[in-house]
Design a protein around this motif. Structure first.
Motif, PDB file in Angstrom:
ATOM      1  N   THR A 618       0.829  -1.210   0.000  1.00 59.03           N
ATOM      2  CA  THR A 618       0.000   0.000   0.000  1.00 59.03           C
ATOM      3  C   THR A 618       0.859   1.255   0.000  1.00 59.03           C
ATOM      4  OG1 THR A 618      -1.775  -1.148   1.178  1.00 59.03           O
ATOM      5  CG2 THR A 618      -1.767   1.263   1.279  1.00 59.03           C
ATOM      6  N   VAL A 619       1.881   1.262   0.848  1.00 58.76           N
ATOM      7  CA  VAL A 619       2.765   2.433   0.925  1.00 58.76           C
ATOM      8  C   VAL A 619       3.505   2.630  -0.386  1.00 58.76           C
ATOM      9  CG1 VAL A 619       4.775   3.426   2.084  1.00 58.76           C
ATOM     10  CG2 VAL A 619       3.015   2.263   3.425  1.00 58.76           C
ATOM     11  N   LEU A 620       3.975   1.528  -0.998  1.00 62.91           N
ATOM     12  CA  LEU A 620       4.695   1.638  -2.265  1.00 62.91           C
ATOM     13  C   LEU A 620       3.795   2.189  -3.365  1.00 62.91           C
ATOM     14  CD1 LEU A 620       6.787  -1.674  -2.251  1.00 62.91           C
ATOM     15  CD2 LEU A 620       7.672   0.653  -2.123  1.00 62.91           C
ATOM     16  N   GLU A 621       2.552   1.730  -3.404  1.00 61.51           N
ATOM     17  CA  GLU A 621       1.639   2.201  -4.445  1.00 61.51           C
ATOM     18  C   GLU A 621       1.266   3.665  -4.237  1.00 61.51           C
ATOM     19  OE1 GLU A 621      -1.578  -0.544  -4.319  1.00 61.51           O
ATOM     20  OE2 GLU A 621      -0.592  -2.011  -5.624  1.00 61.51           O
ATOM     21  N   LEU A 622       1.140   4.067  -2.966  1.00 59.15           N
ATOM     22  CA  LEU A 622       0.802   5.460  -2.689  1.00 59.15           C
ATOM     23  C   LEU A 622       1.952   6.400  -3.027  1.00 59.15           C
ATOM     24  CD1 LEU A 622      -1.069   5.122   0.734  1.00 59.15           C
ATOM     25  CD2 LEU A 622      -2.069   5.779  -1.464  1.00 59.15           C
ATOM     26  N   THR A 623       3.159   5.942  -2.785  1.00 61.90           N
ATOM     27  CA  THR A 623       4.314   6.824  -2.960  1.00 61.90           C
ATOM     28  C   THR A 623       4.977   6.695  -4.321  1.00 61.90           C
ATOM     29  OG1 THR A 623       5.744   5.160  -1.942  1.00 61.90           O
ATOM     30  CG2 THR A 623       4.825   6.860  -0.496  1.00 61.90           C
ATOM     31  N   MET A 624       4.826   5.514  -4.973  1.00 58.19           N
ATOM     32  CA  MET A 624       5.568   5.288  -6.210  1.00 58.19           C
ATOM     33  C   MET A 624       4.688   4.842  -7.370  1.00 58.19           C
ATOM     34  SD  MET A 624       9.077   3.615  -4.808  1.00 58.19           S
ATOM     35  CE  MET A 624       9.880   4.192  -6.297  1.00 58.19           C
ATOM     36  N   GLY A 625       3.393   4.769  -7.180  1.00 61.75           N
ATOM     37  CA  GLY A 625       2.522   4.354  -8.271  1.00 61.75           C
ATOM     38  C   GLY A 625       2.323   2.856  -8.290  1.00 61.75           C
ATOM     39  N   ASP A 626       1.848   2.351  -9.410  1.00 64.38           N
ATOM     40  CA  ASP A 626       1.538   0.930  -9.560  1.00 64.38           C
ATOM     41  C   ASP A 626       2.793   0.091  -9.369  1.00 64.38           C
ATOM     42  OD1 ASP A 626       0.360  -1.442 -10.089  1.00 64.38           O
ATOM     43  OD2 ASP A 626       0.302  -1.174 -12.263  1.00 64.38           O
ATOM     44  N   LEU A 627       2.711  -0.883  -8.466  1.00 62.04           N
ATOM     45  CA  LEU A 627       3.860  -1.731  -8.163  1.00 62.04           C
ATOM     46  C   LEU A 627       4.351  -2.467  -9.399  1.00 62.04           C
ATOM     47  CD1 LEU A 627       5.733  -2.917  -5.999  1.00 62.04           C
ATOM     48  CD2 LEU A 627       4.026  -4.692  -5.595  1.00 62.04           C
ATOM     49  N   ALA A 628       3.418  -2.886 -10.244  1.00 65.58           N
ATOM     50  CA  ALA A 628       3.819  -3.644 -11.437  1.00 65.58           C
ATOM     51  C   ALA A 628       4.648  -2.795 -12.379  1.00 65.58           C
ATOM     52  CB  ALA A 628       2.585  -4.179 -12.158  1.00 65.58           C
ATOM     53  N   LYS A 629       4.325  -1.489 -12.417  1.00 65.91           N
ATOM     54  CA  LYS A 629       5.058  -0.605 -13.315  1.00 65.91           C
ATOM     55  C   LYS A 629       6.453  -0.299 -12.794  1.00 65.91           C
ATOM     56  CE  LYS A 629       0.897   1.640 -15.076  1.00 65.91           C
ATOM     57  NZ  LYS A 629       0.159   2.915 -15.219  1.00 65.91           N
ATOM     58  N   ARG A 630       6.666  -0.620 -11.500  1.00 61.99           N
ATOM     59  CA  ARG A 630       7.949  -0.305 -10.894  1.00 61.99           C
ATOM     60  C   ARG A 630       8.888  -1.497 -10.849  1.00 61.99           C
ATOM     61  NH1 ARG A 630       9.299   4.986 -10.612  1.00 61.99           N
ATOM     62  NH2 ARG A 630       7.382   6.179 -10.347  1.00 61.99           N
ATOM     63  N   SER A 631       8.519  -2.582 -11.481  1.00 60.13           N
ATOM     64  CA  SER A 631       9.405  -3.746 -11.478  1.00 60.13           C
ATOM     65  C   SER A 631      10.669  -3.420 -12.246  1.00 60.13           C
ATOM     66  CB  SER A 631       8.700  -4.951 -12.100  1.00 60.13           C
ATOM     67  OG  SER A 631       8.335  -4.649 -13.419  1.00 60.13           O
ATOM     68  N   THR A 632      11.700  -4.108 -11.928  1.00 58.11           N
ATOM     69  CA  THR A 632      13.013  -3.813 -12.502  1.00 58.11           C
ATOM     70  C   THR A 632      13.049  -4.117 -13.981  1.00 58.11           C
ATOM     71  OG1 THR A 632      13.980  -4.407 -10.393  1.00 58.11           O
ATOM     72  CG2 THR A 632      15.471  -4.281 -12.267  1.00 58.11           C
ATOM     73  N   ARG A 633      13.519  -3.163 -14.757  1.00 57.00           N
ATOM     74  CA  ARG A 633      13.695  -3.364 -16.194  1.00 57.00           C
ATOM     75  C   ARG A 633      15.129  -3.803 -16.455  1.00 57.00           C
ATOM     76  NH1 ARG A 633      11.021   1.490 -15.506  1.00 57.00           N
ATOM     77  NH2 ARG A 633       8.895   1.556 -16.304  1.00 57.00           N
ATOM     78  N   ASP A 634      15.332  -4.357 -17.645  1.00 50.15           N
ATOM     79  CA  ASP A 634      16.699  -4.712 -18.013  1.00 50.15           C
ATOM     80  C   ASP A 634      17.510  -3.443 -18.166  1.00 50.15           C
ATOM     81  OD1 ASP A 634      15.573  -7.376 -20.176  1.00 50.15           O
ATOM     82  OD2 ASP A 634      16.123  -7.387 -18.039  1.00 50.15           O
ATOM     83  N   ARG A 635      18.632  -3.401 -17.525  1.00 57.51           N
ATOM     84  CA  ARG A 635      19.464  -2.211 -17.579  1.00 57.51           C
ATOM     85  C   ARG A 635      20.869  -2.614 -18.002  1.00 57.51           C
ATOM     86  NH1 ARG A 635      18.717   0.897 -12.048  1.00 57.51           N
ATOM     87  NH2 ARG A 635      19.593   2.557 -13.317  1.00 57.51           N
ATOM     88  N   PRO A 636      21.640  -1.711 -18.603  1.00 57.21           N
ATOM     89  CA  PRO A 636      23.017  -2.046 -18.975  1.00 57.21           C
ATOM     90  C   PRO A 636      23.813  -2.451 -17.745  1.00 57.21           C
ATOM     91  CG  PRO A 636      22.335   0.054 -19.926  1.00 57.21           C
ATOM     92  CD  PRO A 636      21.276  -0.349 -18.967  1.00 57.21           C
ATOM     93  N   LYS A 637      24.624  -3.455 -17.929  1.00 53.85           N
ATOM     94  CA  LYS A 637      25.435  -3.930 -16.807  1.00 53.85           C
ATOM     95  C   LYS A 637      26.454  -2.867 -16.431  1.00 53.85           C
ATOM     96  CE  LYS A 637      26.430  -8.197 -16.623  1.00 53.85           C
ATOM     97  NZ  LYS A 637      27.011  -9.536 -16.858  1.00 53.85           N
ATOM     98  N   ARG A 638      26.550  -2.582 -15.112  1.00 51.02           N
ATOM     99  CA  ARG A 638      27.453  -1.542 -14.642  1.00 51.02           C
ATOM    100  C   ARG A 638      28.880  -2.065 -14.577  1.00 51.02           C
ATOM    101  NH1 ARG A 638      24.721   2.664 -12.435  1.00 51.02           N
ATOM    102  NH2 ARG A 638      22.513   2.343 -12.015  1.00 51.02           N
ATOM    103  N   ARG A 639      29.791  -1.137 -14.731  1.00 51.85           N
ATOM    104  CA  ARG A 639      31.199  -1.491 -14.610  1.00 51.85           C
ATOM    105  C   ARG A 639      31.507  -1.798 -13.152  1.00 51.85           C
ATOM    106  NH1 ARG A 639      35.711   1.341 -13.133  1.00 51.85           N
ATOM    107  NH2 ARG A 639      37.687   0.684 -14.024  1.00 51.85           N
ATOM    108  N   ARG A 640      32.043  -2.976 -12.923  1.00 51.59           N
ATOM    109  CA  ARG A 640      32.342  -3.373 -11.555  1.00 51.59           C
ATOM    110  C   ARG A 640      33.624  -2.720 -11.067  1.00 51.59           C
ATOM    111  NH1 ARG A 640      30.973  -9.677 -10.369  1.00 51.59           N
ATOM    112  NH2 ARG A 640      28.736  -9.568 -10.767  1.00 51.59           N
ATOM    113  N   LEU A 641      33.620  -2.446  -9.761  1.00 47.37           N
ATOM    114  CA  LEU A 641      34.801  -1.834  -9.155  1.00 47.37           C
ATOM    115  C   LEU A 641      35.782  -2.935  -8.794  1.00 47.37           C
ATOM    116  CD1 LEU A 641      35.926   0.871  -8.118  1.00 47.37           C
ATOM    117  CD2 LEU A 641      35.015   0.254  -5.892  1.00 47.37           C
ATOM    118  N   ASN A 642      37.001  -2.825  -9.291  1.00 47.43           N
ATOM    119  CA  ASN A 642      38.009  -3.816  -8.952  1.00 47.43           C
ATOM    120  C   ASN A 642      39.104  -3.169  -8.124  1.00 47.43           C
ATOM    121  OD1 ASN A 642      39.452  -2.331 -10.810  1.00 47.43           O
ATOM    122  ND2 ASN A 642      38.937  -3.704 -12.512  1.00 47.43           N
ATOM    123  N   ASP A 643      40.183  -3.894  -7.968  1.00 50.47           N
ATOM    124  CA  ASP A 643      41.257  -3.377  -7.127  1.00 50.47           C
ATOM    125  C   ASP A 643      41.810  -2.070  -7.656  1.00 50.47           C
ATOM    126  OD1 ASP A 643      42.543  -6.681  -6.408  1.00 50.47           O
ATOM    127  OD2 ASP A 643      40.903  -5.524  -5.532  1.00 50.47           O
ATOM    128  N   GLY A 644      41.651  -1.843  -8.962  1.00 52.27           N
ATOM    129  CA  GLY A 644      42.166  -0.608  -9.528  1.00 52.27           C
ATOM    130  C   GLY A 644      41.387   0.610  -9.111  1.00 52.27           C
TER     131      GLY A 644
END
Length: 654
Positions: A618-644
């Motif tokens: 309920t709180v998520l829908e009130l503050t962020m809209g329809d829960l289904a519309k907020r599901s995670t979309r495919d996003r470009p893979k981020r560059r991982r932080l390594n020892d460098g």
């Protein structure tokens, strides 16, 4: 005396030409003067003689003058070799009381036996030295009034006949002199009241008195009490026990009782003897227990506190409602507030019950949330409940898990107060500085909080905006912080650090000067410092050599969000695994997840005792809209932080 001497004395005789021998007094032998000059030519003060003058009787206008004749009504003094043989001398004067012919002016104690007795009996009574010769007591005979019952008891217990005889003599004189006023005192005390003119009778030196200070029961010890000559107010000078960071000692307390007419109940005075309060034994036990607790918290302590804190060093002595962690450190309080340093006398390391009951309830230290030196009440102090899993449960992406191991090693080294092996210069390079960057709510601040929790040390949080002040104020503030952090073994968290780490330019003179001062002080920093920022571009090269480790936190992925949800709902059985997976798809950072849960708890109180999936949804829908519309979309893979990702210059140096 030769004639020349008489002649030389004539210019100084204002009444008659009388030789010194005619006055009944013999002057000193005159110095030899050859070829005496005329009388008027004799220099002032050159005659080596004593010339005696006497005060004349008062004339009709009430004035007198100095004359050379001895008064006719002089009598021989009473104090002589014969009077020295008596144990007591009682000097009497005419009484102004119509019921008495005479009254005692003073009592002189001459008996060595009696002096020895009184010296032991009045031991510790201020202002009285019983070994004096002569030993004189004058009305209103305060020492005897204050200890009258004890004096009579001690007199009745005397076995030695010689001693009892002289003590009985003194007691008889005092009873005759004090009988009426003691009867009046006893009458007032039996009714629990007092008059202003007899206040001195109930405030004896050494008595414990009760008062209320800052809403707390206090017990003080009377040193002395007196009427102020200019106002007539009655002042009680007392003392309490305090702590100056190195030991315990007495601190002066002053109470003023204003004039009042007629009688007043003793326990209605702003300060009064402890014996007059109802339930005196209970009050004494409670104050004593608090004094023992207060003694246990002196020195250095890192604790929780809930209550009022008072800033005595600030104008108006503002009060703060404190709820959080504080550092109790009386020595540091004096060091950083020299104008309000606590002064005590003398100093001791331990307290007995008689001193613990006099102890102040005030502990002095630093409020980490308010960033102020304050006075705290011991009743509001409680031990911190530590979370041993705080650091291990810190949610980090897989590529940063090795950071935990590294920072644990650094923490262990700091706790053991080891020197940084990379810098051999004394008092330099002992700190370890970590820069954490990334978007909001990904765990930068939580990392510092978790480490401080693991180390069980204070977390000193400072925003860069708090340091934007004049150069002089900035330098003084930074020096104070860099002294407090190593003193307490604290972890320092500097938020919004990009204000200082970004490169300087020729147009921002003020900022460039502040950065230079910051770098100068950074050379001497000891401890662990976290710099958090959302911006890492265009870093000032001078900072790179100071930063030991630079890490970038990526935005939370589904797996990280699920871990945070699961940890936040520990002990809650209302969520299924599928429901956790569902809410983890909503793109929230750690701070937003916390806010959603707080709002869900409010909603749950209205409907049911435990937060459930429906509340969160309920709180998520009130503050962020329809829960289904907020599901995670495919996003470009981020560059991982390594020892460098750590500081390459620092790595190369190591």
């Amino acid at each position: 005396m030769d004639d020349n001497a008489v002649k030389r004395s004539r210019p100084y005789n204002t009444r008659r030409n009388i030789k010194p021998k005619e006055t009944g007094h013999t002057g000193a032998t005159a110095c030899s003067h050859q070829n005496a000059a005329a009388v008027n030519d004799i220099p002032a003060g050159s005659i080596c003689e004593i010339l005696h003058f006497f005060q004349s009787k008062l004339d009709k206008n009430g004035f007198s003058k100095w004359i050379r004749e001895s008064p006719d009504d002089l009598v021989d003094p009473a104090d002589n070799a014969e009077s020295d043989r008596y144990a007591l001398l009682v000097r009497n004067v005419k009484s102004c009381d119509s019921r008495r012919r005479t009254q005692t002016d003073s009592i002189v104690v001459q008996s060595g036996l009696l002096k020895t007795f009184l010296e032991g009996f009045f031991k510790g009574y201020p202002g009285e030295t019983m070994s004096l010769t002569p030993l004189v007591f004058c009305p209103p005979f305060k020492p005897f009034v204050h200890r009258w019952e004890a004096f009579q008891k001690a007199r009745n217990e005397i076995v030695d006949p010689a001693l009892k005889g002289v003590v009985d003599l003194l007691s008889g004189v005092l009873q005759n002199e004090l009988g009426e006023i003691m009867h009046r005192r006893n009458d007032l005390m039996s009714n629990g009241v007092i008059t202003h003119d007899l206040l001195w009778m109930v405030f004896a030196p050494g008595d414990q008195v009760y008062c209320i200070q800052n809403d707390y029961d206090r017990v003080h010890q009377v040193e002395f009490a007196r009427y102020m000559p200019d106002t007539g107010e009655f002042q009680v000078s007392a003392r309490s026990i305090d702590y100056d960071g190195h030991g315990f000692g007495y601190r002066a307390q002053r109470h003023v009782i204003h004039y009042f007419a007629d009688t007043l109940p003793v326990n209605c005075l702003k300060v009064f003897p402890l014996r007059f309060i109802r339930g005196a034994d209970t009050v004494r036990q409670n104050v004593l227990a608090r004094g023992k607790l207060w003694e246990a918290y002196t020195g250095y302590h890192f604790t929780e506190y809930e209550g009022v804190g008072v800033a005595r060093h600030l104008p108006g002595e503002p009060r703060f409602n404190v709820r959080g962690r504080i550092v109790i450190d009386g020595d540091a309080f004096n060091m950083f507030n020299p104008n309000n340093a606590i002064q005590i006398r003398p100093r001791t390391k331990t307290l007995d019950d008689e001193r613990q009951i006099l102890a102040t309830p005030v502990l002095r230290g630093y409020s980490l949330a308010d960033k102020e030196w304050l006075e705290f009440n011991v009743d509001g102090v409680k031990d911190i409940v530590w979370d041993p899993q705080a650091f291990t449960s810190l949610v980090l992406p897989p590529e940063l898990q090795s950071f935990k191991t590294l920072i644990l090693g650094i923490a262990d080294a700091q706790l053991r107060q080891r020197k940084d092996v990379d810098d051999s210069v004394q008092a330099k390079g002992r700190g370890f500085i970590v820069q954490l960057s990334g978007p909001p709510g990904v765990g930068k601040t939580l990392t510092a909080e978790s480490l401080a929790q693991l180390m069980r040390v204070p977390l000193f949080i400072l925003s860069a905006s708090e340091l934007l002040m004049s150069h002089k104020q900035f330098e003084a503030r930074l020096k104070d912080i860099f002294r407090m952090v190593p003193r307490w073994g604290a972890v320092l968290l500097l938020e919004d650090a990009h204000v200082f780490v970004q490169a300087r330019n020729s147009t921002e003179f003020g900022r460039s000067a502040l950065i230079s001062l910051f770098l100068e002080q950074l050379e001497h920093f000891r401890g662990i410092m976290f710099l958090t920022t959302n911006r890492t571009d265009n870093m000032d090269p001078a900072f790179e050599s100071h930063i030991h480790l630079s890490l970038r936190y990526p935005e939370l992925d589904v797996h990280s969000r699920r871990q945070i949800w699961k940890q936040s709902l520990t002990g809650n059985t209302a969520f299924t695994s599928e429901q956790l997976n569902e809410i983890s798809k909503v793109e929230l950072n750690g701070r937003q997840i916390k806010n959603v849960l707080n709002t869900s708890h409010i909603l749950a109180r209205v409907r049911c005792p435990e937060v459930g999936y429906e509340h969160v949804r309920t709180v998520l829908e009130l503050t962020m809209g329809d829960l289904a519309k907020r599901s995670t979309r495919d996003r470009p893979k981020r560059r991982r932080l390594n020892d460098g990702a750590s500081n390459p210059k620092r790595s190369a140096a190591q």
